[in-house]
Design a protein around this motif. Structure first.
Motif, short mmCIF file in Angstrom:
data_model
loop_
_atom_site.label_atom_id
_atom_site.label_comp_id
_atom_site.label_asym_id
_atom_site.label_seq_id
_atom_site.Cartn_x
_atom_site.Cartn_y
_atom_site.Cartn_z
N ALA A 133 41.93 37.26 16.28
CA ALA A 133 42.82 36.27 16.89
C ALA A 133 44.15 36.22 16.15
CB ALA A 133 42.15 34.89 16.88
N ARG A 134 44.11 36.31 14.83
CA ARG A 134 45.34 36.28 14.04
C ARG A 134 46.21 37.50 14.34
NH1 ARG A 134 47.40 38.08 9.23
NH2 ARG A 134 48.69 36.60 8.05
N SER A 135 45.56 38.66 14.43
CA SER A 135 46.32 39.89 14.68
C SER A 135 46.97 39.88 16.05
CB SER A 135 45.40 41.11 14.55
OG SER A 135 44.47 41.16 15.63
N GLU A 136 46.39 39.11 16.97
CA GLU A 136 46.93 39.03 18.34
C GLU A 136 47.90 37.86 18.49
OE1 GLU A 136 43.34 38.76 20.60
OE2 GLU A 136 42.89 40.91 20.43
N GLY A 137 48.13 37.12 17.39
CA GLY A 137 49.07 36.01 17.42
C GLY A 137 48.59 34.81 18.21
N ARG A 138 47.28 34.61 18.29
CA ARG A 138 46.72 33.52 19.09
C ARG A 138 46.36 32.34 18.19
NH1 ARG A 138 41.89 36.69 20.76
NH2 ARG A 138 41.12 34.68 21.56
N ARG A 139 46.82 31.16 18.54
CA ARG A 139 46.45 29.92 17.83
C ARG A 139 45.08 29.51 18.35
NH1 ARG A 139 48.18 24.01 17.85
NH2 ARG A 139 48.26 23.47 15.63
N THR A 140 44.09 29.73 17.53
CA THR A 140 42.70 29.71 18.01
C THR A 140 41.82 28.83 17.13
OG1 THR A 140 42.98 31.97 18.82
CG2 THR A 140 40.73 31.15 18.61
N ALA A 141 40.90 28.13 17.78
CA ALA A 141 39.84 27.39 17.08
C ALA A 141 38.50 28.01 17.47
CB ALA A 141 39.87 25.92 17.45
N ILE A 142 37.74 28.42 16.47
CA ILE A 142 36.42 29.02 16.69
C ILE A 142 35.38 28.00 16.26
CG2 ILE A 142 34.90 30.94 16.09
CD1 ILE A 142 37.52 32.48 15.32
N LEU A 143 34.58 27.52 17.19
CA LEU A 143 33.60 26.48 16.88
C LEU A 143 32.19 26.92 17.24
CD1 LEU A 143 36.37 24.80 18.00
CD2 LEU A 143 34.92 22.93 17.22
N SER A 144 31.25 26.50 16.43
CA SER A 144 29.84 26.82 16.69
C SER A 144 28.95 25.76 16.09
CB SER A 144 29.49 28.19 16.13
OG SER A 144 29.62 28.21 14.71
N GLY A 145 27.74 25.67 16.64
CA GLY A 145 26.70 24.80 16.11
C GLY A 145 25.47 25.62 15.79
N GLY A 146 24.31 24.98 15.83
CA GLY A 146 23.07 25.67 15.51
C GLY A 146 22.62 25.41 14.10
N GLU A 147 21.71 26.21 13.63
CA GLU A 147 21.17 26.02 12.28
C GLU A 147 20.95 27.40 11.65
OE1 GLU A 147 18.57 22.65 10.68
OE2 GLU A 147 17.12 24.12 11.38
N LEU A 148 21.78 27.72 10.68
CA LEU A 148 21.67 29.00 10.00
C LEU A 148 20.66 28.91 8.86
CD1 LEU A 148 25.46 29.97 9.87
CD2 LEU A 148 23.78 30.27 11.71
N THR A 149 20.31 30.05 8.33
CA THR A 149 19.32 30.10 7.26
C THR A 149 19.86 30.91 6.09
OG1 THR A 149 18.29 32.01 8.36
CG2 THR A 149 17.32 29.86 8.77
N VAL A 150 19.21 30.72 4.96
CA VAL A 150 19.53 31.47 3.75
C VAL A 150 18.24 32.03 3.18
CG1 VAL A 150 20.40 31.33 1.40
CG2 VAL A 150 21.55 30.06 3.20
N THR A 151 18.20 33.32 3.00
CA THR A 151 17.10 33.92 2.25
C THR A 151 17.48 33.85 0.78
OG1 THR A 151 16.58 35.40 4.09
CG2 THR A 151 15.69 35.98 1.93
N VAL A 152 16.75 33.03 0.03
CA VAL A 152 17.12 32.76 -1.36
C VAL A 152 16.67 33.91 -2.25
CG1 VAL A 152 16.88 31.17 -3.30
CG2 VAL A 152 16.98 30.28 -0.96
N ARG A 153 17.66 34.53 -2.90
CA ARG A 153 17.37 35.62 -3.84
C ARG A 153 17.86 35.29 -5.24
NH1 ARG A 153 19.36 37.92 0.93
NH2 ARG A 153 17.86 39.23 2.05
N GLY A 154 18.76 34.31 -5.36
CA GLY A 154 19.30 33.94 -6.66
C GLY A 154 18.75 32.62 -7.15
N ASN A 155 19.43 32.07 -8.16
CA ASN A 155 18.96 30.84 -8.79
C ASN A 155 19.96 29.70 -8.66
OD1 ASN A 155 16.54 32.04 -9.92
ND2 ASN A 155 17.91 33.16 -11.30
N GLY A 156 20.93 29.86 -7.76
CA GLY A 156 21.97 28.86 -7.64
C GLY A 156 21.60 27.72 -6.72
N ARG A 157 22.61 26.91 -6.39
CA ARG A 157 22.42 25.75 -5.52
C ARG A 157 23.35 25.89 -4.31
NH1 ARG A 157 24.40 21.08 -7.77
NH2 ARG A 157 25.75 22.35 -9.09
N GLY A 158 22.91 25.27 -3.22
CA GLY A 158 23.74 25.30 -2.02
C GLY A 158 22.89 25.19 -0.78
N GLY A 159 23.52 25.32 0.36
CA GLY A 159 22.83 25.29 1.64
C GLY A 159 23.49 26.29 2.56
#
Length: 429
Positions: free
Chosen positions: A304-330
């Motif tokens: 969108a940026r390369s095409e010069g378009r003022r754009t909003a990309i929106l999404s919902g749903g529920e993503l997942t994380v396969t935990v391989r490290g020892n940190g914190r987050g979601g």
């Protein structure tokens, strides 16, 4: 950038507001029954839903307070004042003793319903962890261990709940079975699951379940979950099969969805469109590994940026994380961190990713971050502090990264839950 951050937050807030119990509940509440209204609620919005139900019955319909009773079980820090419906704050995402006791009391209250009573069940995301009633032969500690293993596995919520339902005395239709003597069982739910499957919200305590013990065993194998022998025995026990369509438990049961992720995403899209953006709406039901989805969305933003378009990309749903490290987050913080790595040399793109309940991953505290924001100030701090987003990503340590850049989104409990909202704003130079 300050204005862009304000707009990102306004878009997120619109999504949350569209699903608040004060807005969505009262229109769906039933008339006063001959007997009592017994309200049983679970999830991050449970206390707010219970309070809204109280106002409707006690203040609008003038129900005698002695005819309203119940129990709402919610996440720690998500309680609100109530008059007749007792509030218990319990563990999430890992269940605790409070949830164990609350589930037992909930089942007792349901079983005491008579043919004159309305059994009003109010559900929102988080109910699966709040109502913890291990199947016979499975200890509380063993059920906690299964929950931890599921949370680290990367399994989508629907698959997680299939396992949970077959290790429970309240999920998978069993609450309806306990309360089947009531004149009516009415379940009003705020959906926090992709595709709004009633049997997945709080693991479907009052609706039929089509999944089976065999499905649950297959998922344990698929994700190579480490579980105790007692859990394996429980998943082999036909007595732990969930309630199927046609079960007498559902003869007087009704289910209504009172808030859906799509409605909240639509509210968010309106704010972006009103701000002058061309909107790319990717739907309210996205699932997948957070960093992979981020890569897909980064490509859309760069195009969108390369095409010069003022754009909003929106999404919902529920993503997942396969935990391989020892940190914190979601998953929302991990999505934002992956974006930061992919877009760090790009101007004109900002983003927000957050959970509408106000908590993205975390340790179950009301002060857990809802998600994170990225913009040019993020990139500048990355450089000045010598932060390597890829290294933090490898350790699943998004919270530490965004703590350092001061980009965590801290909302506190929102008292609802309609999954995630992700927003990318593209403003070409």
């Amino acid at each position: 950038m300050t204005d862009q951050r304000s707009l990102l937050r306004a878009i997120f807030d619109a999504a949350v507001a569209a699903a608040h119990p004060d807005v969505v509940l009262s229109a769906h509440l039933r008339p006063v029954p001959k007997g009592k209204v017994i309200c049983l609620a679970a999830g991050k919005g449970a206390a707010a839903m219970a309070a809204a139900a109280e106002r409707h019955y006690l203040d609008t319909l003038r129900l005698d307070p002695s005819r309203l009773t119940g129990l709402a079980t919610t996440r720690h820090g998500h309680g609100v004042p109530t008059r007749r419906i007792r509030i218990i704050e319990a563990g999430h995402p890992v269940p605790d003793e409070a949830g164990l006791q609350a589930a037992d009391e909930t089942l007792r209250l349901a079983s005491e319903a008579t043919a004159d009573d309305l059994l009003l069940v109010l559900l929102s995301g988080g109910g699966s962890a709040n109502w913890i009633a291990p199947a016979n032969g499975v200890s509380f500690a063993q059920k906690q261990q299964v929950n931890r293993a599921l949370l680290r596995s990367g399994a989508p919520i629907g698959e997680m709940n299939i396992v949970r339902k077959h290790l429970s005395r309240i999920k998978g239709g069993r609450l309806a079975r306990a309360g089947q003597r009531a004149a009516e069982i009415v379940t009003l739910a705020i959906s926090d699951v992709p595709h709004d499957d009633p049997s997945a919200i709080a693991s479907g305590p009052t609706v039929p379940d089509s999944s089976t013990l065999a499905d649950a065993r297959a998922l344990v194998a698929k994700y190579n979950l480490t579980v105790d022998d007692a859990v394996r025995h429980a998943l082999d026990d036909p007595g732990n099969e969930s309630c199927k369509p046609g079960d007498p438990a559902f003869a007087r049961a009704q289910f209504e969805m009172i808030a859906k992720p799509k409605a909240s995403l639509d509210a968010a899209i309106k704010v972006a469109r009103d701000a002058g953006y061309e909107v790319i709406g990717l739907g309210a039901d996205l699932e997948g590994e957070a960093r992979d989805i981020a890569a897909d969305h980064a490509r859309l933003a760069l195009k969108a940026r390369s095409e010069g378009r003022r754009t909003a990309i929106l999404s919902g749903g529920e993503l997942t994380v396969t935990v391989r490290g020892n940190g914190r987050g979601g998953p929302n913080q991990e999505y934002a961190l992956a974006l930061a790595d992919l877009l760090k040399d790009t101007a004109g793109i900002v983003a927000l990713a957050a959970d509408t309940d106000g908590a993205d991953g975390g340790a179950g505290s009301a002060t857990d971050p809802a998600g994170a924001v990225i913009d040019q100030t993020t990139f500048a701090k990355m450089k000045s502090l010598g932060l390597d987003p890829a290294a933090y990503l490898a350790n699943n340590d998004a919270t530490a990264f965004f703590s350092a850049t001061d980009d965590l989104l801290l909302t506190g409990p929102t008292l609802t839950n309609v999954n995630d909202v992700r927003v990318i704003l593209v403003d070409p130079a």
